[in-house]
Structure formats: C-alpha cells, structure tokens
Design a protein around this motif. Sequence first.
Motif, PDB file in Angstrom:
ATOM      1  N   PRO A  47      24.554  13.460  40.659  1.00  0.00           N
ATOM      2  CA  PRO A  47      24.462  12.598  41.850  1.00  0.00           C
ATOM      3  C   PRO A  47      23.079  11.995  42.040  1.00  0.00           C
ATOM      4  CG  PRO A  47      25.563  14.676  42.377  1.00  0.00           C
ATOM      5  CD  PRO A  47      24.963  14.830  41.010  1.00  0.00           C
ATOM      6  N   ASN A 103      33.238  11.721  45.445  1.00  0.00           N
ATOM      7  CA  ASN A 103      32.402  10.679  46.028  1.00  0.00           C
ATOM      8  C   ASN A 103      33.240   9.486  46.488  1.00  0.00           C
ATOM      9  OD1 ASN A 103      32.745  10.346  43.141  1.00  0.00           O
ATOM     10  ND2 ASN A 103      31.414   8.555  43.301  1.00  0.00           N
ATOM     11  N   GLN A 108      27.160  10.692  47.344  1.00  0.00           N
ATOM     12  CA  GLN A 108      26.715  11.598  46.285  1.00  0.00           C
ATOM     13  C   GLN A 108      26.159  12.908  46.843  1.00  0.00           C
ATOM     14  OE1 GLN A 108      27.092  10.864  42.972  1.00  0.00           O
ATOM     15  NE2 GLN A 108      28.051   8.949  43.608  1.00  0.00           N
TER      16      GLN A 108
END
Length: 407
Positions: free
Chosen positions: A158, A251, A266
């Motif tokens: 992320p 996400n 994220q």
Amino acid sequence: MTTASARTAALRTGTVYAVLFAISAVHLLNDTMQAVVSALFPVFQDSLRLTYGQMGWIAFTLNMTSSVMQPVVGYFSDKRPMPWMLPVGMGLSLAGMAGLAFAPGFFYVLLAVVFIGLGSAVFHPEGSRVVYFAAGGRRGLAQSIYQVGGNAGSSLAPLMTIFIFLPLGQPGAIWGTLLAAAAIAILLRVVPWYKTQLERHGKPVKKAKAAGTAVAAPAKGRSVIAFAMTILVLLVFARSWYVSGISSFYNFFAEETYGLSVRAAQVPIFLFMAAGVLGTFFGGVLADRFGRKRMIVFSIGGAAPFALLLPHVALGWVYPISLALGFILMSGFSVSVVYAQELIPNNVGMASGLITGLAFGMGALGAIVLGNLAEAWGLPKVMTYSSVLPLIGLLAMLLPPDRREAA
C-alpha cells in the motif's frame, strides 16, 4: 537420548542471529518485489485498462509460479542442497521487475510476473534451510525472524502505491531492480556460511535427529503425518485465500463502500499487513513457550470474529479491526512452517515448500475466483462471503499435539 536431554541439547545449540537477520532481510526484499505486483493494480487499472478478473489472473500467475515450484525445488534440494541458487533466483526476479516497468499489455505483465515468481520459488526452500541451520534450539523464534522479513515486505504494497506508483506510474517499477540487486549482494555473504554448514553437518535432518525434534508425539505412522499435513495445507489455504482477497480487492471495496480516495483506501490494507508482521514475530515466540498447535488454533480460529465483522462496520471501526485481524491471523504463520518441518524432519525443504509454497499457490485461486465474483456480484457480497474463510481454522483442533503440549 531422552526427550528432556534432547531438548537441553537443542537449547544449548547457538542461534546465529547475524545469518538469521541477513536471510530475513533478503526475504523482505524478495516479498517486496512480489508486493510490487499488487501495488501496481490501481495503476494497471488506469494505464492498461485491466479488469478485476485480469488482475485476479495476474495475482494467480504470480502465486502459482512462486508456490507450485517451491515444493518441487524443496524436494530436489533436500537431496542435494544448492546454495548458489539463492543469488540466481534473485537474478530472475530482477529480470521480472524490469519487465513490469515496461510491459505494454496484459500478457506481457503475466510474463514478467512469471520471472518474479520463479525467483521466489527458488529462494524460499533454500532460505528455509539456511534458517533451519541457524536456528539452534529456538526454532519458533528463528522462523519468526525469517517470516517477519517476508511479511514486512508484503506490507509495503500500500505504501508503494501511495508514494511511488501513483506519482510515477508503471515505469516506477524499475526501482524494484535495486531491491533484487541488494538481495544478491547480501546473499553473496550468506552463501559461503551456508556451504560451510552443509560440509560440517550434512543435511539438516542429521542435526534434527540428533536434537530429537520430532514435534508431534503421536505422529509416528505415515497416516497420522499425512493427516496432519493435509490439515495444515487446508488451514494455510484458507488463510492465504482470505489474505489474497484483502490485499487485492479490499481497497476497491473501501473506495466503493466508504467513498475513500485511492490513497486513503490503502491505509486499512497497510494496517492489516503491518499488524501481521508483529503477529508473525510474537506468534513464533509464544509457540516456543506454549506449543505450536495452540498458536495455530488461536491464530486462525481467533481471527474469525474480526473477519466476520470487517465488511459490516462503520469506517471508524475498520482501522482497529484491521489491526487486530492482521495480528491474530498471521500469528500462526511461521508456527505452521515449523510444525510441518518437525513433522517430516527428513524433508525440511519440501515441508517448507508445501506450507509456504503449494498451499499459497492453491490459495491464489482465490484471487481469480474473488475477482470474477466481484464482477458478477459486486465487491460487498464477495467481501462478506469470503469473511467466513477463517472459520476453517477450527480444523486445527484435529492436529496431533506437539511435544510441549504432549508433555
């Protein structure tokens, strides 16, 4: 040698922390390169117009290539360890990272991830054997140090999306070649030590037999060992399928459900994976104290309530639940590897390949299934249905007790 004296002998064997931290660092770099693939998904969706199903196939190709080959490599390296394959594997990953940066379409991305997957498949069995030699009497702690590196690398996906790939786009993947180069440099220092251990001790099975490390007291027959290994593979399958859904698609679910931006979506994934790093470490430490089986049952079964809650809570609860879920779920990861190694100490490489390799490869089917179901049913339903997977962890209660629990 009695069980007590064997345990004392094992504990007196020194743990080589310098080697453990070095191979853990390489594990971090290796899994960071694998994480680059999922980190690029939001970018691929924009630059290459990929669908959820195509992204599922990319994740499947990466995991199947890296996973199915692991027990194969492990089987042959158990018979003839190949230290030189460690830097060669990283060379394959380097080529894959360069390919990702310039892939013009879906099939070129698939080819690039095959190289990354093959590099990972070569690294893991030999890396696990290095850990086995360096562990001394602290097998759970050593495996945790090693796995923490890998989980830490996976948790960076992320952050790479936020800080590298969204600003730089697909060409930013070229920076991943530096990860492979750093891994090769470290391995060139580890390989001579590894060769020395092979010459001094031979296969790790000899050391295991001398230390009396068979884990499952009742597991003396092949049928019991086969049953236990089947349960372990099912547990890791369920865990990896669920983690695949979170890392690849949560996400998008957060963007759709809570109206978050690409960057903000994220954050829950990062919290989940970062907590998993801590869980991996402390799970191994606690398993050395309380037993492997207890930690395996706690990790997968204990995560089930949080997994069931996650798709239904308000945004404010997503963050603490993601932390708790990641910590508990991953606390049994390294423990499962050690349990398998000690079930079949004659085949350390193959055991490691089955748990960290083949089971994750089968779990990669989840990326395809969840991706296609998301297109057909929508992400909210898919996230809800996949949340029941950790309940499979209750099968861990059927595992034979390990030495500490049987004592």
